[in-house]
Design a protein around this motif. Structure first.
Motif: not given
Lengths: 642, 642
Positions: A381-384, A386-387, A429, B390-391, B394, B398
């Protein structure tokens, strides 16, 4: 006499004469060991068929010729029939390049046959298809053109080829693919050859891509040919995957033998499987003594599944992609995509990713997780959020300098732009980086309705190395989901919840699945409407649609449920506004996006890409459309409708 | 007699019969007011020429026919020659759809002429081009096919059309575009028509896209025709922009009159400009009394500039894009792009953005700023470092869950992946959001060398609504930069520094421009190598290249500086390794990226896209290539080279 025919239903690798030669050599050995008299290979067995403009490379052509020569040399004790490019190095085509024919080679005892009454030691394709994904006229010189050049009629050049088998003279009618589909052409190769008499057997070598319902039609057409000529017909088609960049075709094989009564007496099965079948035919009886074979219905959902499964397996192999990342939203398209890939490449090679923002419901997040568990795939799971917030803030707080005035200004991000920022953040991204780190590619899960009107974000959910579902209408995606659960996995891998929620992009609070809010596309009505724009042989336009609407026959024409239009559109103005919205998108942003969309796995009779050529010319409404609209929107006629 | 001919060099809007009709009507009025006897419009003046599969919409065809009828009605007191689709609703084409011809209409006093010795009241195109971007055979039925259907020879059907002007009988040779380029075809329309005698004037109506050097060749071919037949020839071509999705063509007009000696006696100027020229020709003298006109050299860099300027202006108009964002790196491609757009749509509509990471030098950042100041465009700086970090963080932090083992693992971002993350962050995150907020689109600045081998990032620098430079080799981009400074702006808008630094993507410290480190492509050698793969009529492959290399004639064959190959590649192994690297990329990742690349403005004789059709089939090396390589890499032969 009784002849044993080996049907060389080979997997052709396009652009690889070396590999195709190797398979043919093995099959020839195999056929000889089984005492076959004749082995038949498909059209363009050596080069492959869909090669783009590789035909312009002379060094490639020389290799095809050389491997063809080696096949001819291998014809001791067997007759080999095969497709290859036939080259006349002393003549040119209409483009001034060396002359190329789509050719049918006949070899026996190391020699080429077929030059009786013919200028070449091979026969050539008469009818060159130039519709849909086909481009034959671009590269090959037809028999019709050759006849014109030689001052003859094409019919005069269409003669059987005589071969000798154990002292028996056998007349072969040698035709290539489209030659058997002559309904709309002036020249009818099968009729012309059979009119010469003494034909014992027709052989149609084909390289015919699978599309839904094609084999049903082919069996009707070819059965009729065999029945009318009273000559048995052998049809050999290849398997494998070929593409023209934007559109990717599976070849299903399904090689068939028709007896002289037009009955199917052999049908290669399963589809999409390489194989060498040996079939015995008593030519004196024209196969009329044989029992009918079982012929599957190839417009069935199981064929869609097989075509997609085969396409995904082979396309990833072609590209050397072993590992795949799929963004799963908890919606139907990505779920079906994940279930397909898990079967095609193995769940251990699949990383499923859920990428929630604040707009994603707990409902869909749970469904995504459930799906991954059911399939047994790697999951993250990679939340987006914040970006996405960083992007909005950065754009809105970065000054733009106007050099003329020296003034600084600031740009504003609207809610609509925020939707697209989310979609691009997910694909360009997160998925791109994950796929690279995972050592593979990521998929595009768009369906055909979305692709038609561009309901997707460029560099966002439209990105990926392959769009496996982009030739399926949304109702077909649902049907496929049910089939996958019931027949493929035989358990509920795609959670019922995913089948039941409203389709939604969840890119704003206006698209809340829990409140039953979702996409602006109303399925299945818009599926059927878009299908009439895209997929009908004579393409429908707003003019046709509006006239049928005004005559009250639109539902019947489109094939959708009676009453649905009145439910969706209370007034003509509502109907027209909807119609123009989608027509505009189909010809506008939808088209602009398709130009940059990934390759599509084709299964329908009209797939986007090379099969559906289009120019970015904007929107046009015909005179009659505008008149009909005017009439419908005047108060008097409006009274008739609402 | 002396006749006054009006050359209706109109701007055709493809797919808009309504708009094209309006322009034609105005030009007809204008020609009448100037007492012209004849007005000539281009091929497919009413529908446009590059329409993709819009030809399959019957309602569109009916509109074309209807507007054609209105033009015919407008022919009181003037002869109107124009191109339109000619429809036979009672017959079908080879695809089973209604029969369409690419037709030449002749109208006088409200009536159609041309049905003497001909089955239709219009004449039809004999030669249908099917190479490069052309697709005529897909949609139209040729005269050759019609002749076959009617049991005639095409030559018998190629007869002049007789018109009467003020009591004088005039024989017109009516041909369409490719009919004048018959060198590689069996049928020669001009010869066939002139052989019938009594032809006073040939009229070639064309819709001929501009490519570099085309007019030079056309003048040679058409002059020869006029000279050999001793009949003057009027050539009318349209202006405007047309596309087939992936490839966008400017039409330059350049309508021309050749007298019976083959001299150019009229040449429409400037290119790409709509206009109605009236030309007086004494038919009894065949124009031999007229002075020669000035003919520009259309292979000149100024033509590239004009084609791109026209293309950008018209493409943005077609798409309704008024404002454009360009990412400027301080390198040459984006600088040339910015200078072009500033001229084409105005600097006030252009937002230039520099997007530095830690790898971008102060040198290029300063150059970018300088460029924006010189052009007077809006300018902003949006750093990407924070988002890129950040990418990476992240993704690396994760956990990925393996459901079989219950274990969690972590993915790793390599330096190579970091390069692509930067490129995508710039385009899919920053430029996309800026363009949306600015209310416009953003550009792709890739050149043709990069596009050939995919030296660009998908959803990164390959993204954009248009790739205006993607048909220019890198050395042409430099040449264009100098031309823009010297001739267009007549000052140094593109800073010398940009012309002098080494080309570099600046995506890592290994690509430092200050240390002279840059791209892996060696210009111009690789330009020339790639050109041989892509642009030659008979495409070169590694086999050809390696044989020329082994024979010491490669530099001469490619047209590059003697000695360069030895400097770049000390040994055959070095040479082969470089050759295979790019061949692999051209057929592999380069192709995969082109499928999803933006539309390209075509200027060369072979542009990517619809003009360069390709299949994702992977890499093939011919037998002879592998043998030659083997020979070159054995110790004995290696001794010969190093």
């Amino acid at each position: 006499m009784e002849i044993k025919i080996a049907l060389g239903q080979m997997k052709i690798v396009p652009g690889r004469p070396d590999l195709n030669f190797n398979i043919m050599k093995q099959m020839i050995q195999n056929a000889k060991s089984k005492n076959a008299h004749i082995i038949v290979f498909p059209e363009m067995a050596i080069p492959g068929y869909l090669l783009g403009d590789t035909w312009e490379q002379q060094s490639f052509l020389r290799d095809c010729e050389e491997y063809g020569r080696l096949i001819i040399e291998a014809s001791e004790d067997i007759v080999i029939l095969f497709g290859n490019v036939g080259i006349d190095w002393n003549k040119t085509g209409d483009d001034g390049r060396v002359r190329k024919y789509n050719a049918f080679f006949i070899a026996q005892n190391g020699r080429q046959l077929g030059d009786e009454n013919f200028p070449y030691p091979f026969r050539i394709k008469t009818l060159l298809p130039n519709y849909r994904e086909f481009d034959d006229e671009r590269h090959f010189y037809s028999l019709s053109k050759l006849a014109l050049e030689l001052g003859q009629k094409p019919e005069d050049m269409l003669t059987p080829v005589n071969i000798n088998l154990a002292g028996n003279n056998i007349g072969l009618g040698c035709i290539l693919c489209e030659d058997g589909w002559s309904e709309d052409y002036n020249t009818k190769p099968v009729e012309a050859i059979s009119a010469k008499g003494s034909v014992d057997l027709f052989v149609n070598i084909s390289s015919s891509p699978f599309t839904l319902g094609k084999n049903n039609k082919r069996n009707r057409v070819f059965s009729k040919q065999a029945r009318e000529t009273e000559i048995p017909l052998v049809y050999v088609n290849n398997v494998g995957l070929q593409n023209n960049g934007k559109t990717v075709y599976g070849f299903d094989g399904s090689s068939t033998v028709y007896n002289k009564n037009g009955d199917v007496v052999f049908y290669s099965s399963p589809p999409f499987a390489q194989g060498l079948d040996i079939f015995t035919l008593d030519l004196s009886k024209g196969g009329s003594n044989l029992p009918k074979a079982n012929v599957p219905d190839d417009s069935d959902i199981s064929y869609i599944y097989q075509a997609l499964n085969y396409g995904i397996q082979n396309f990833t192999q072609t590209l050397g992609i072993n590992k795949v990342v799929i963004g799963i939203s908890g919606g139907i398209d990505s779920a079906v995509s994940a279930a397909l890939y898990a079967r095609a490449i193995g769940p251990e090679n699949l990383l499923l990713v859920n990428m929630p923002s604040i707009y994603n419901s707990q409902t869909t997040r749970n469904l995504a997780k459930q799906l991954a568990e059911n399939l047994g795939c790697l999951y993250t799971v990679v939340p987006i959020q914040k970006s996405v917030e960083h992007t909005i803030k950065q754009v809105e707080s970065t000054p733009v300098l106007n050099p003329s005035t020296g003034e600084q200004s600031y740009l504003k991000i609207s809610p609509f732009i925020t939707e697209n920022i989310q979609a691009r953040d997910r694909s360009a991204r997160v998925l791109s980086a994950l796929a690279a780190a995972f050592g593979g590619g990521f998929t595009c899960n768009a369906n055909k309705a979305e692709t038609t009107v561009g309901y997707s974000t460029l560099y966002g959910d439209l990105a990926g190395f392959l769009a496996a579902l982009a030739d399926l209408w949304k109702h077909q995606v649902y049907e496929l989901a049910r089939y996958i659960n019931k027949e493929v996995y035989q358990r509920e891998v795609i959670p019922e919840g995913i089948l039941n929620i409203v389709p939604s992009a969840e890119l704003s609070f206006d698209q809340s699945v829990d409140q039953g809010k979702g996409d602006p596309i109303s399925y299945p009505y818009h599926d059927y409407l878009f299908r009439s724009f895209v997929q009908w042989w004579n393409r429908a336009t707003p003019e046709d649609i509006l006239i049928w609407y005004s005559e009250g026959v639109l539902e019947e024409k489109l094939g959708c449920r009676p009453g649905i239009i009145k439910e969706l559109f209370p007034t003509p103005a509502d109907f027209i506004s909807d119609l123009e919205r989608w027509w505009r998108l189909y010809n506008g942003m939808g088209l602009a996006k398709r130009i940059q969309a990934p390759p599509i796995l084709a299964v329908s009779r009209r797939a986007f890409g090379f099969d559906h050529r289009e120019a970015q010319n904007g929107v046009y409404y015909t005179k009659k459309y505008l008149e009909t609209k005017e009439t419908l929107l005047t108060p008097l006629s409006r009274g008739r409708f609402c």
